[in-house]
Write a protein that holds these residues in place. Structure first.
Motif, PDB file in Angstrom:
ATOM      1  N   LEU A 291      64.166  18.166  45.844  1.00 56.32           N
ATOM      2  CA  LEU A 291      62.740  18.430  45.648  1.00 56.32           C
ATOM      3  C   LEU A 291      62.316  18.165  44.197  1.00 56.32           C
ATOM      4  CD1 LEU A 291      60.683  19.424  47.794  1.00 56.32           C
ATOM      5  CD2 LEU A 291      60.850  21.694  46.752  1.00 56.32           C
ATOM      6  N   PRO A 292      63.068  18.662  43.195  1.00 56.46           N
ATOM      7  CA  PRO A 292      62.673  18.374  41.806  1.00 56.46           C
ATOM      8  C   PRO A 292      62.649  16.880  41.500  1.00 56.46           C
ATOM      9  CG  PRO A 292      64.226  20.194  41.851  1.00 56.46           C
ATOM     10  CD  PRO A 292      64.199  19.612  43.238  1.00 56.46           C
ATOM     11  N   ALA A 293      63.625  16.138  41.994  1.00 57.45           N
ATOM     12  CA  ALA A 293      63.686  14.703  41.703  1.00 57.45           C
ATOM     13  C   ALA A 293      62.485  13.978  42.290  1.00 57.45           C
ATOM     14  CB  ALA A 293      64.985  14.114  42.251  1.00 57.45           C
ATOM     15  N   ARG A 294      62.107  14.323  43.510  1.00 55.22           N
ATOM     16  CA  ARG A 294      60.955  13.664  44.133  1.00 55.22           C
ATOM     17  C   ARG A 294      59.655  14.045  43.423  1.00 55.22           C
ATOM     18  NH1 ARG A 294      60.935  15.443  49.841  1.00 55.22           N
ATOM     19  NH2 ARG A 294      62.554  16.943  49.311  1.00 55.22           N
ATOM     20  N   TYR A 295      59.599  15.282  42.935  1.00 56.55           N
ATOM     21  CA  TYR A 295      58.445  15.757  42.154  1.00 56.55           C
ATOM     22  C   TYR A 295      58.299  14.912  40.887  1.00 56.55           C
ATOM     23  CZ  TYR A 295      55.417  19.687  40.526  1.00 56.55           C
ATOM     24  OH  TYR A 295      54.377  20.497  40.115  1.00 56.55           O
ATOM     25  N   ALA A 296      59.396  14.761  40.162  1.00 54.22           N
ATOM     26  CA  ALA A 296      59.373  13.997  38.911  1.00 54.22           C
ATOM     27  C   ALA A 296      59.007  12.537  39.162  1.00 54.22           C
ATOM     28  CB  ALA A 296      60.728  14.091  38.215  1.00 54.22           C
ATOM     29  N   ARG A 297      59.569  11.952  40.203  1.00 50.23           N
ATOM     30  CA  ARG A 297      59.308  10.534  40.470  1.00 50.23           C
ATOM     31  C   ARG A 297      57.857  10.293  40.891  1.00 50.23           C
ATOM     32  NH1 ARG A 297      64.553  10.606  42.959  1.00 50.23           N
ATOM     33  NH2 ARG A 297      63.607  10.598  45.045  1.00 50.23           N
ATOM     34  N   ALA A 298      57.278  11.234  41.633  1.00 47.52           N
ATOM     35  CA  ALA A 298      55.877  11.074  42.024  1.00 47.52           C
ATOM     36  C   ALA A 298      54.985  11.043  40.783  1.00 47.52           C
ATOM     37  CB  ALA A 298      55.452  12.209  42.956  1.00 47.52           C
ATOM     38  N   ILE A 299      55.236  11.959  39.849  1.00 52.15           N
ATOM     39  CA  ILE A 299      54.435  12.007  38.623  1.00 52.15           C
ATOM     40  C   ILE A 299      54.660  10.763  37.779  1.00 52.15           C
ATOM     41  CG2 ILE A 299      54.035  13.296  36.476  1.00 52.15           C
ATOM     42  CD1 ILE A 299      54.940  15.830  38.055  1.00 52.15           C
ATOM     43  N   ALA A 300      55.931  10.361  37.645  1.00 47.15           N
ATOM     44  CA  ALA A 300      56.254   9.176  36.845  1.00 47.15           C
ATOM     45  C   ALA A 300      55.644   7.915  37.455  1.00 47.15           C
ATOM     46  CB  ALA A 300      57.766   9.023  36.708  1.00 47.15           C
ATOM     47  N   SER A 301      55.572   7.842  38.772  1.00 45.35           N
ATOM     48  CA  SER A 301      54.960   6.678  39.429  1.00 45.35           C
ATOM     49  C   SER A 301      53.488   6.576  39.052  1.00 45.35           C
ATOM     50  CB  SER A 301      55.102   6.794  40.952  1.00 45.35           C
ATOM     51  OG  SER A 301      56.451   6.727  41.343  1.00 45.35           O
ATOM     52  N   PHE A 302      52.817   7.730  39.012  1.00 48.61           N
ATOM     53  CA  PHE A 302      51.409   7.718  38.611  1.00 48.61           C
ATOM     54  C   PHE A 302      51.255   7.271  37.170  1.00 48.61           C
ATOM     55  CE2 PHE A 302      47.941  10.016  36.494  1.00 48.61           C
ATOM     56  CZ  PHE A 302      46.860   9.425  37.137  1.00 48.61           C
ATOM     57  N   ARG A 303      52.098   7.796  36.302  1.00 50.47           N
ATOM     58  CA  ARG A 303      51.982   7.471  34.883  1.00 50.47           C
ATOM     59  C   ARG A 303      52.397   6.031  34.593  1.00 50.47           C
ATOM     60  NH1 ARG A 303      55.189  10.048  31.457  1.00 50.47           N
ATOM     61  NH2 ARG A 303      53.798   9.505  29.760  1.00 50.47           N
ATOM     62  N   ARG A 304      53.267   5.481  35.401  1.00 51.75           N
ATOM     63  CA  ARG A 304      53.681   4.095  35.199  1.00 51.75           C
ATOM     64  C   ARG A 304      52.528   3.141  35.502  1.00 51.75           C
ATOM     65  NH1 ARG A 304      58.767   2.056  38.583  1.00 51.75           N
ATOM     66  NH2 ARG A 304      57.334   2.611  40.265  1.00 51.75           N
ATOM     67  N   LEU A 310      49.470   4.310  41.721  1.00 51.99           N
ATOM     68  CA  LEU A 310      48.750   5.464  42.246  1.00 51.99           C
ATOM     69  C   LEU A 310      49.128   5.720  43.697  1.00 51.99           C
ATOM     70  CD1 LEU A 310      46.604   7.686  42.153  1.00 51.99           C
ATOM     71  CD2 LEU A 310      44.880   5.946  42.676  1.00 51.99           C
ATOM     72  N   GLU A 311      49.169   4.676  44.493  1.00 47.34           N
ATOM     73  CA  GLU A 311      49.481   4.869  45.911  1.00 47.34           C
ATOM     74  C   GLU A 311      50.897   5.400  46.105  1.00 47.34           C
ATOM     75  OE1 GLU A 311      47.199   4.855  48.194  1.00 47.34           O
ATOM     76  OE2 GLU A 311      45.840   4.367  46.545  1.00 47.34           O
ATOM     77  N   THR A 312      51.834   4.914  45.304  1.00 49.01           N
ATOM     78  CA  THR A 312      53.202   5.429  45.385  1.00 49.01           C
ATOM     79  C   THR A 312      53.231   6.909  45.013  1.00 49.01           C
ATOM     80  OG1 THR A 312      54.134   3.264  44.837  1.00 49.01           O
ATOM     81  CG2 THR A 312      55.564   5.178  44.525  1.00 49.01           C
ATOM     82  N   ALA A 313      52.475   7.269  43.969  1.00 48.23           N
ATOM     83  CA  ALA A 313      52.406   8.665  43.539  1.00 48.23           C
ATOM     84  C   ALA A 313      51.810   9.543  44.630  1.00 48.23           C
ATOM     85  CB  ALA A 313      51.583   8.774  42.258  1.00 48.23           C
ATOM     86  N   LEU A 314      50.727   9.068  45.248  1.00 47.06           N
ATOM     87  CA  LEU A 314      50.089   9.846  46.309  1.00 47.06           C
ATOM     88  C   LEU A 314      51.001   9.981  47.522  1.00 47.06           C
ATOM     89  CD1 LEU A 314      46.443   8.435  46.109  1.00 47.06           C
ATOM     90  CD2 LEU A 314      47.227  10.716  45.415  1.00 47.06           C
ATOM     91  N   GLN A 315      51.724   8.918  47.844  1.00 46.92           N
ATOM     92  CA  GLN A 315      52.685   9.002  48.954  1.00 46.92           C
ATOM     93  C   GLN A 315      53.766  10.034  48.647  1.00 46.92           C
ATOM     94  OE1 GLN A 315      54.128   5.010  49.547  1.00 46.92           O
ATOM     95  NE2 GLN A 315      52.106   4.219  50.093  1.00 46.92           N
ATOM     96  N   GLY A 316      54.211  10.057  47.378  1.00 48.13           N
ATOM     97  CA  GLY A 316      55.209  11.046  46.976  1.00 48.13           C
ATOM     98  C   GLY A 316      54.668  12.461  47.077  1.00 48.13           C
ATOM     99  N   ALA A 317      53.416  12.669  46.633  1.00 43.15           N
ATOM    100  CA  ALA A 317      52.799  14.000  46.712  1.00 43.15           C
ATOM    101  C   ALA A 317      52.623  14.421  48.167  1.00 43.15           C
ATOM    102  CB  ALA A 317      51.454  13.994  45.981  1.00 43.15           C
ATOM    103  N   ASP A 318      52.194  13.495  49.025  1.00 42.01           N
ATOM    104  CA  ASP A 318      51.996  13.824  50.430  1.00 42.01           C
ATOM    105  C   ASP A 318      53.320  14.178  51.113  1.00 42.01           C
ATOM    106  OD1 ASP A 318      49.253  13.528  50.370  1.00 42.01           O
ATOM    107  OD2 ASP A 318      49.301  11.413  50.966  1.00 42.01           O
TER     108      ASP A 318
END
Length: 467
Positions: A291-304, A310-318
């Protein structure tokens, strides 16, 4: 802000630590930034630190709500106190500490300094010009270098004073101050362990922290870690600490699994928002499905950013929300992605859900929701935004961001006097007194004399910093 010139000077001293700017994605604390400390605000992190600290603070006789743990955006492992009301915790401490117990041990030690009145003694010495520069050296925060970098009057004063001491060679004073500081550190160790025992927690985290930096005693300040500079660890002190920790009946007590998960989630969140995305993906590779790793990657995808970021980040959040639909922080992060991507209308729903899951009691989330509402430019939601912001400043009277946002909401409704007053309050808590007084005068001209808002403006106009 009811602070003395001495406290402003102390905070200017803290400027000497090399600190990055406030992070994107987490709230910054403007008043502290105005004084040089890049504090950040985040509901998830603050609630975790509150849970870490409140039992300790009660055991130390500091009550509940008297002492606040504030988060400094700096990647060095460090924590410090400069008064009796705040503990400053570096983001680096949270990210490098492997367990909650390590952070709790640091908080217990800092609580020992507050309960022991060590900062009052320090302020008394700093008030004496002939020892101020020596204390700066003792604190190990590079004031001579920092003064040159900061360029401010306080920095120049500190820098020149430091040079004078180097030339003068006040060795006897320095030895006395060093002995006093080591005595205070040892007293804080023992007090901290008492608080840990009183709350049935292990001291292993505290011991691990000090053992990590014990080998740096002979290093120059330029090569010491921040914690080693501000918390000098002598060999005999470490031996006493180890004996006390190992003799505790709670030595083998461990952190609850759910608390460990919250700790790991906060570390992941900080990594995602603060570290370069490439570092985040290296730290949390796709093979790590926790769970922590997926949390970090979702945020990093948005910042990248970039194509599909953005879509990758939103998919990760969902995906996180499908697993934990009642986690307010996942909803908040999703709203943050959408708001910062210029899609405020879509951010409103996630922010509303996050606030609901907090029981309506999360001022920072309320401010984010209000900002999204205002950004839609829809006059039908202006009153909702104003109500959210009023609740936020009632809960946190020094929240400059909430006041500034409230000023915008009033302006959009054509309530100019109220807008000027809110701007004045925001600037006041930001630390920009002169500008705050100018806005307060403009606000007062449009307010009914003697009304509560008129009095608030008058208080700012007539405010004089303590000397």
């Amino acid at each position: 802000m009811n602070t003395s010139n001495l406290r402003f000077r102390l905070r200017a001293i803290v400027l000497a630590v090399s600190m990055a700017g406030a992070v994107t994605g987490l709230f910054s604390a403007p008043s502290a930034r105005a004084q040089g400390l890049p504090l950040i605000r985040d509901t998830e992190i603050e609630l975790l630190l509150n849970d870490y600290s409140q039992k300790i603070f009660r055991a130390a006789g500091l009550g509940t709500g008297r002492v606040t743990v504030r988060i400094v955006n700096n990647d060095a492992f460090n924590a410090f106190v400069i008064d009796g009301r705040n503990v400053f915790m570096h983001t680096g401490t949270l990210m490098q500490a492997n367990t909650p117990n390590e952070v709790i041990g640091v908080l217990a030690h800092e609580a020992g300094h507050i309960a022991g009145g060590h900062m009052a003694a320090l302020r008394s010495r700093i008030a004496k010009d002939q020892t101020r520069a020596l204390l700066i050296q003792l604190l190990g925060i590079g004031a001579m270098i920092g003064g040159a970098v900061s360029g401010g009057d306080a920095g120049k004063e500190i820098g020149s004073a430091g040079q004078g001491v180097m030339m003068g060679g006040n060795e006897l004073i320095m030895r006395g101050l060093t002995a006093e500081r080591r005595s205070q550190e040892s007293a804080a160790d023992q007090a901290g362990l008492q608080y840990l025992n009183a709350t049935q927690q292990s001291g292993r985290g505290m011991l691990a922290t000090f053992e990590r930096f014990a080998g740096q005693e002979l290093f120059s300040d330029a090569h010491k870690d921040a914690f080693a500079r501000t918390h000098p660890v002598a060999t005999d002190r470490l031996a006493r600490l180890r004996q006390l920790v190992e003799s505790s009946p709670y030595y083998n007590n461990k952190d609850a699994p759910e608390l460990q998960l919250r700790h790991d989630m906060v570390r992941a969140k900080l990594s995602g928002y603060i570290e370069p995305p490439a570092v985040v993906f290296n730290r949390y590779p796709p093979s790590d499905t926790s769970l922590p790793a997926r949390y970090a990657r979702a945020i990093a995808s948005f910042r990248r950013g970039g194509a599909g970021g953005l879509e990758t980040a939103l998919q990760g959040a969902d995906a996180l929300l499908r697993e934990r639909p009642n986690d307010p922080y996942f909803w908040e992060v999703k709203g943050d992605f959408l708001q910062k991507a210029g899609r405020p209308q879509e951010a409103i729903g996630p922010f509303r859900k996050a606030l609901q899951l907090h029981g309506g009691d999360a001022p920072l989330v309320g401010v984010q929701l209000a900002q999204a509402l205002i950004q839609t430019k829809d006059p039908r939601v202006a009153d909702e935004a104003i109500n959210l912001l009023r609740k936020a400043v009632q809960k946190e009277p020094d929240n400059a961001t909430a006041y500034n946002t409230l000023g915008q909401a009033y302006y959009d409704k054509g309530m100019m006097a109220q807008a000027e007053l809110a701007r004045a309050q925001g600037l006041f808590y930001f630390g920009a007194l002169k500008q705050a007084q100018e806005f307060a005068k403009r606000a007062q001209a449009g307010l009914k004399a003697g009304s509560p808002d008129w009095v608030k403006a008058d208080d700012i106009i007539n405010y004089k910093p303590q000397t």
